[in-house]
Write an enzyme that holds these catalytic residues in place. Structure first.
Site, short mmCIF file in Angstrom:
data_model
loop_
_atom_site.label_atom_id
_atom_site.label_comp_id
_atom_site.label_asym_id
_atom_site.label_seq_id
_atom_site.Cartn_x
_atom_site.Cartn_y
_atom_site.Cartn_z
N ASN A 26 -31.30 -62.39 -4.66
CA ASN A 26 -30.14 -63.08 -4.09
C ASN A 26 -29.92 -62.63 -2.66
O ASN A 26 -30.36 -61.55 -2.24
CB ASN A 26 -28.89 -62.81 -4.92
N CYS A 27 -29.24 -63.48 -1.90
CA CYS A 27 -28.72 -63.08 -0.60
C CYS A 27 -27.20 -63.12 -0.71
O CYS A 27 -26.65 -63.01 -1.80
CB CYS A 27 -29.23 -63.99 0.51
N MET A 28 -26.48 -63.29 0.38
CA MET A 28 -25.02 -63.26 0.34
C MET A 28 -24.44 -64.41 -0.48
O MET A 28 -23.46 -64.25 -1.19
CB MET A 28 -24.44 -63.29 1.76
N THR A 29 -25.08 -65.58 -0.39
CA THR A 29 -24.48 -66.76 -1.03
C THR A 29 -25.41 -67.48 -2.00
O THR A 29 -24.97 -68.39 -2.69
CB THR A 29 -24.06 -67.79 0.05
N ARG A 30 -26.70 -67.11 -2.07
CA ARG A 30 -27.67 -67.90 -2.82
C ARG A 30 -28.37 -67.09 -3.91
O ARG A 30 -28.69 -65.92 -3.73
CB ARG A 30 -28.75 -68.46 -1.89
#
Length: 455
Positions: A26-30
């Site tokens: 994951n990243c910050m939003t995905r």
């Protein structure tokens, strides 16, 4: 079952189950997933999940936008749902992985290079955000009309806060050196050492070719060049040296060879490039005014979609290192603000209940500078609202450039929180730019219209 676990279960089923997962992160939003068999994906169902605000595919990676904070929780929940049986799936998917690697091998060189560049700087975003916000808080506390005599009565408090806020910039080159070595496949400690050599204050005591050396010359550009060379030298020596002495001689020879070439060639070259970037960007913004600001902000989101925006990261860092402020970030921030105005227009016009729900959930985080849910969940799928948002961003970017608004932060923050980091005397102009951008994005989208999706 809580909402996070329920969403994790639904995404896991939609991607074909644990046996179809090659990579999960994951990243910050995905939520980012790579699968072994594309045919087992049910994208239509995944896009309709209540918690999924948008979808995009980059290379072999399927990315589901679930929002800030939620992405990490959903991935953790998905990993908790995976059993030990998931491990053999990677072996089953070797052919798919090989195919993906082949595609990467023949991909455009620019995209691969910019991806590596982003991988160096993205882990530093939390530190940049913290430092920028702390610096903004200090600016507020120094104002008598806001904090009264706090700065006079408690100077040690502001002194400590100043140390907290500036620490990341004191060790910036070291952090970049360590991350660059990791990305380029070298020893991370050696990457930090190379950056430390370039930044050593003792360099000022040494004269070479009649000129005193300059500690830190070239900033992160010089560090990237030197660490890239270091990793290449280290790998070559690893294949050439006998195993019995490789552990001892490799770091010794790598340091001597790389550091010598760094001082003689790469740091001066990095200095020239760094100066050209910093002065060129400032000159373009100063002289270009409205036109340059409009182009930068209006075209920024298309750059994001193509991945080319990653090439701007070193420019942000160089601007702050060279001048102590960054006039580029507030201009580019207007691109995301334009999405807010466009989404408001869609919200008032659409009759689609699900679209209304997505917009209401994404607007607050959009105002706070996280625009992915609005971009990939609302404006981009509808087409014309995305164009309207870009035009609105161009209006705001033109004004921010004309007003010469700058921030003390490099990158990693946008929207309303960025106001805390704007240089003294320009905060109200930044807020005015945000308001005008929202109105412009709203009006452009309202006039252009869109095809309202059916339920």
């Amino acid at each position: 079952m809580d909402k996070t676990t329920a969403l994790a279960t639904q995404i896991l089923a939609g991607v074909g189950g644990e046996g179809n997962i090659l990579k999960l992160e994951n990243c910050m939003t995905r939520v980012r997933v790579e699968v072994s068999d594309e045919q087992r994906l049910d994208l239509a169902a995944l896009k309709q999940l209540p918690g999924v605000k948008g979808y995009i595919k980059q290379g072999e990676q399927h990315q589901f936008i679930v929002g800030p904070g939620a992405a990490a929780k959903v991935v953790d929940a998905m990993r908790g749902l995976l059993s030990g049986n998931a491990q053999p799936a990677a072996a089953v998917g070797d052919a798919a992985r090989t195919k993906a690697q082949a595609k990467q091998k023949y991909a455009a060189p620019m995209s691969g290079a910019l991806k590596k560049l982003a991988d160096v700087f993205i882990p530093l975003i939390p530190a940049f955000i913290a430092s920028g916000l702390i610096t903004g808080i200090i600016n507020l506390l120094k104002r008598p009309d806001i904090a009264g005599q706090l700065a006079v009565d408690y100077p040690n408090v502001l002194g400590l806060l100043a140390i907290f806020g500036s620490a990341v910039f004191a060790i910036m080159n070291i952090l970049v050196g360590v991350n660059a070595a990791r990305v380029f496949g070298g020893s991370q400690a050696m990457g930090g050492v190379m950056a430390g050599i370039l930044s050593s204050p003792a360099l000022a005591q040494i004269t070479l070719f009649g000129e005193a050396l300059q500690p830190g010359r070239g900033g992160v550009i010089a560090v990237l060049l030197v660490v890239a060379l270091m990793c290449w030298v280290e790998k070559r020596l690893r294949t050439l040296l006998p195993e019995s002495v490789e552990l001892i001689l490799n770091p010794l020879l790598t340091t001597l060879v790389t550091a010598s070439l760094a001082i003689l060639i790469l740091q001066p070259v990095g200095g020239v490039i760094s100066d050209a970037i910093a002065h060129g960007a400032n000159l373009a913004i100063d002289k270009g005014g409205l036109l340059v600001g409009a182009l930068l902000s209006g075209l920024f989101l298309p750059l994001v979609l193509s991945g080319l925006h990653q090439g701007l990261v070193p420019i942000h860092v160089e601007l702050v290192q060279a001048h102590g402020s960054n006039p580029l970030l507030p201009i580019l921030a207007m691109a995301g603000v334009g999405q807010v105005g466009a989404a408001l227009a869609v919200l008032l016009k659409t009759r689609n209940a699900r679209l209304k729900k997505v917009i209401k959930g994404a607007l607050p985080v959009g105002i706070l500078g996280i625009g992915e849910p609005l971009i990939f969940g609302v404006t981009l799928p509808l087409g014309r609202p995305f164009i309207g948002a870009c035009l609105g961003g161009a209006v705001g970017g033109a004004l921010i450039s004309y007003w010469k608004v700058a921030t003390v932060i490099t990158f990693g923050i946008s929207g309303l929180p960025l106001a805390l980091t704007i240089v003294s005397g320009k905060v109200m102009l930044y807020l005015a730019g945000m308001l005008i951008t929202i109105i412009a994005g709203f009006l452009f989208t309202w006039m252009m219209g869109f095809n309202d999706p059916e339920e």
